[in-house]
Design a protein around this motif. Structure first.
Motif, mmCIF file in Angstrom:
data_model
loop_
_atom_site.group_PDB
_atom_site.id
_atom_site.type_symbol
_atom_site.label_atom_id
_atom_site.label_comp_id
_atom_site.label_asym_id
_atom_site.label_seq_id
_atom_site.Cartn_x
_atom_site.Cartn_y
_atom_site.Cartn_z
ATOM 1 N N ILE A 95 0.826 -1.210 0.000
ATOM 2 C CA ILE A 95 0.000 0.000 0.000
ATOM 3 C C ILE A 95 0.858 1.256 0.000
ATOM 4 O O ILE A 95 0.610 2.205 -0.764
ATOM 5 C CB ILE A 95 -0.940 -0.013 1.218
ATOM 6 N N LEU A 96 1.872 1.288 0.850
ATOM 7 C CA LEU A 96 2.726 2.471 0.925
ATOM 8 C C LEU A 96 3.537 2.659 -0.353
ATOM 9 O O LEU A 96 3.740 3.792 -0.806
ATOM 10 C CB LEU A 96 3.655 2.371 2.136
ATOM 11 N N ALA A 97 3.995 1.552 -0.951
ATOM 12 C CA ALA A 97 4.727 1.648 -2.212
ATOM 13 C C ALA A 97 3.837 2.217 -3.311
ATOM 14 O O ALA A 97 4.261 3.051 -4.122
ATOM 15 C CB ALA A 97 5.276 0.282 -2.619
ATOM 16 N N GLY A 98 2.578 1.765 -3.336
ATOM 17 C CA GLY A 98 1.644 2.306 -4.319
ATOM 18 C C GLY A 98 1.409 3.790 -4.118
ATOM 19 O O GLY A 98 1.325 4.558 -5.086
ATOM 20 N N LEU A 99 1.321 4.214 -2.861
ATOM 21 C CA LEU A 99 1.146 5.638 -2.569
ATOM 22 C C LEU A 99 2.327 6.459 -3.062
ATOM 23 O O LEU A 99 2.166 7.514 -3.696
ATOM 24 C CB LEU A 99 0.965 5.830 -1.055
ATOM 25 N N LEU A 100 3.539 5.960 -2.790
ATOM 26 C CA LEU A 100 4.746 6.685 -3.206
ATOM 27 C C LEU A 100 4.885 6.721 -4.724
ATOM 28 O O LEU A 100 5.307 7.736 -5.294
ATOM 29 C CB LEU A 100 5.979 6.044 -2.569
ATOM 30 N N LEU A 101 4.518 5.632 -5.384
ATOM 31 C CA LEU A 101 4.617 5.594 -6.845
ATOM 32 C C LEU A 101 3.649 6.571 -7.510
ATOM 33 O O LEU A 101 3.894 7.051 -8.613
ATOM 34 C CB LEU A 101 4.355 4.174 -7.358
ATOM 35 N N GLU A 102 2.558 6.863 -6.833
ATOM 36 C CA GLU A 102 1.586 7.812 -7.365
ATOM 37 C C GLU A 102 1.944 9.258 -7.041
ATOM 38 O O GLU A 102 1.170 10.172 -7.331
ATOM 39 C CB GLU A 102 0.197 7.494 -6.810
ATOM 40 N N GLY A 103 3.113 9.449 -6.445
ATOM 41 C CA GLY A 103 3.564 10.799 -6.136
ATOM 42 C C GLY A 103 3.154 11.316 -4.778
ATOM 43 O O GLY A 103 3.370 12.497 -4.471
ATOM 44 N N GLY A 104 2.564 10.472 -3.955
ATOM 45 C CA GLY A 104 2.173 10.895 -2.620
ATOM 46 C C GLY A 104 3.303 10.727 -1.628
ATOM 47 O O GLY A 104 4.419 10.319 -1.980
ATOM 48 N N HIS A 105 3.021 11.030 -0.387
ATOM 49 C CA HIS A 105 4.016 10.819 0.668
ATOM 50 C C HIS A 105 3.298 10.352 1.924
ATOM 51 O O HIS A 105 2.089 10.585 2.106
ATOM 52 C CB HIS A 105 4.833 12.088 0.935
ATOM 53 N N ILE A 106 4.040 9.687 2.785
ATOM 54 C CA ILE A 106 3.448 9.043 3.958
ATOM 55 C C ILE A 106 2.768 10.052 4.873
ATOM 56 O O ILE A 106 1.752 9.754 5.511
ATOM 57 C CB ILE A 106 4.526 8.243 4.720
ATOM 58 N N GLY A 107 3.288 11.253 4.917
ATOM 59 C CA GLY A 107 2.697 12.279 5.778
ATOM 60 C C GLY A 107 1.249 12.572 5.452
ATOM 61 O O GLY A 107 0.499 13.040 6.318
ATOM 62 N N GLN A 108 0.829 12.291 4.221
ATOM 63 C CA GLN A 108 -0.556 12.558 3.828
ATOM 64 C C GLN A 108 -1.559 11.674 4.565
ATOM 65 O O GLN A 108 -2.727 12.055 4.701
ATOM 66 C CB GLN A 108 -0.710 12.341 2.318
ATOM 67 N N ILE A 109 -1.136 10.511 5.001
ATOM 68 C CA ILE A 109 -2.064 9.601 5.676
ATOM 69 C C ILE A 109 -1.763 9.462 7.167
ATOM 70 O O ILE A 109 -2.351 8.607 7.836
ATOM 71 C CB ILE A 109 -2.034 8.204 5.022
ATOM 72 N N LEU A 110 -0.869 10.293 7.665
ATOM 73 C CA LEU A 110 -0.584 10.290 9.108
ATOM 74 C C LEU A 110 -1.357 11.433 9.751
ATOM 75 O O LEU A 110 -0.877 12.567 9.815
ATOM 76 C CB LEU A 110 0.922 10.435 9.355
#
Length: 259
Positions: free
Chosen positions: A16-31
């Motif tokens: 899930i996190l890899a998919g988020l990063l590949l789409e240009g997002g960052h972990i901080g968006q879901i924290l």
């Protein structure tokens, strides 16, 4: 350690996190601590309302069995029963009284104690089957706690999202912040759906599997002690009990037979 449980959680999170990063997002968006507070606090409160506190605490303590499980417990129990059979054959069933303090499993200890006290095989079987039924009824409530949490979490996640949208709608005069606020609001939905499908419901399923294994071992314990009372040869007894570990379907067929 159960590598399947640990590996499953890690694989799901990494995917899930890899998919988020590949789409240009960052972990901080879901924290989002606020979203986590709403979802997990609300879910815990709903579960505590549905179940007694003792059951909820018992379910929390059982979590360790998701990641740590004695694979050889059944084999060790089998060998222990065979040793009891050899000792009873040499010195009589009463000689097992000396071993009661060394038996860790309460169910096996009770069965051996009844055998030492001279209980007839049929009566011992009846008593211990009643004990198994009571134990099973209590244990079946444990997975139900996590199943309920898996049902509540997504709905409470939606509740958190709606609460976030209410706050956003009150600040429409700052249009630049609206998009960011909506994104933050939907994090609660992510927490609810993810926790239900990646943790609560899988944990309930794994606990059901663990409980089934423990029940299976208890059936083996009971059959072993009754066979010792009936004077079965230890070698034959060992072969008989091995079928409990190698053929799980055999128990199902045995249980389906009319009493």
């Amino acid at each position: 350690m159960d590598t399947a449980s640990l590996g499953g959680i890690l694989l799901a999170l990494v995917g899930i996190l890899a998919g988020l990063l590949l789409e240009g997002g960052h972990i901080g968006q879901i924290l989002q601590p606020t979203a986590a507070m709403i979802v997990f606090g609300g879910t815990l409160g709903a579960v505590m309302l549905q179940f007694p506190l003792r059951t909820v605490l018992a379910a929390c303590r059982r979590l360790v069995r998701i990641f740590f499980h004695g694979k050889d417990s059944g084999e060790a129990t089998l060998q222990q029963i065979v040793r009891f059979a050899n000792k009873a054959r040499r010195s009589g069933i009463v000689s097992l009284d000396q071993d009661l303090s060394t038996i860790e499993d309460p169910f096996l200890r009770q069965a051996v104690m009844l055998a030492v006290d001279g209980t007839e095989p049929a009566e011992l079987r009846r008593i211990m089957e009643l004990e198994m039924d009571n134990h099973t009824e209590i244990e079946e409530k444990i997975p139900a706690v996590f199943e309920s949490a898996g049902g509540f979490a997504p709905t409470i996640g939606i509740l958190g999202a709606v609460m976030g949208l209410i706050q956003v709608m009150q600040h429409l005069d700052h249009i630049d912040e609206v998009g960011k606020g909506i994104a933050v609001a939907f994090v609660a939905t992510i927490y609810g759906v993810a926790s239900a499908n990646l943790f609560f419901l899988p944990v309930a399923g794994k606990l059901k599997h663990r409980i089934h294994e423990e029940q299976f071992v208890r059936h083996m314990m009971l059959e072993g002690i009754v066979s010792i009372l009936e004077g079965m040869n230890p070698r034959i007894l060992e072969v008989k009990l091995e079928s409990f570990l190698t053929s799980p379907r055999a128990k199902g067929k045995e249980e389906s037979k009319p009493a």
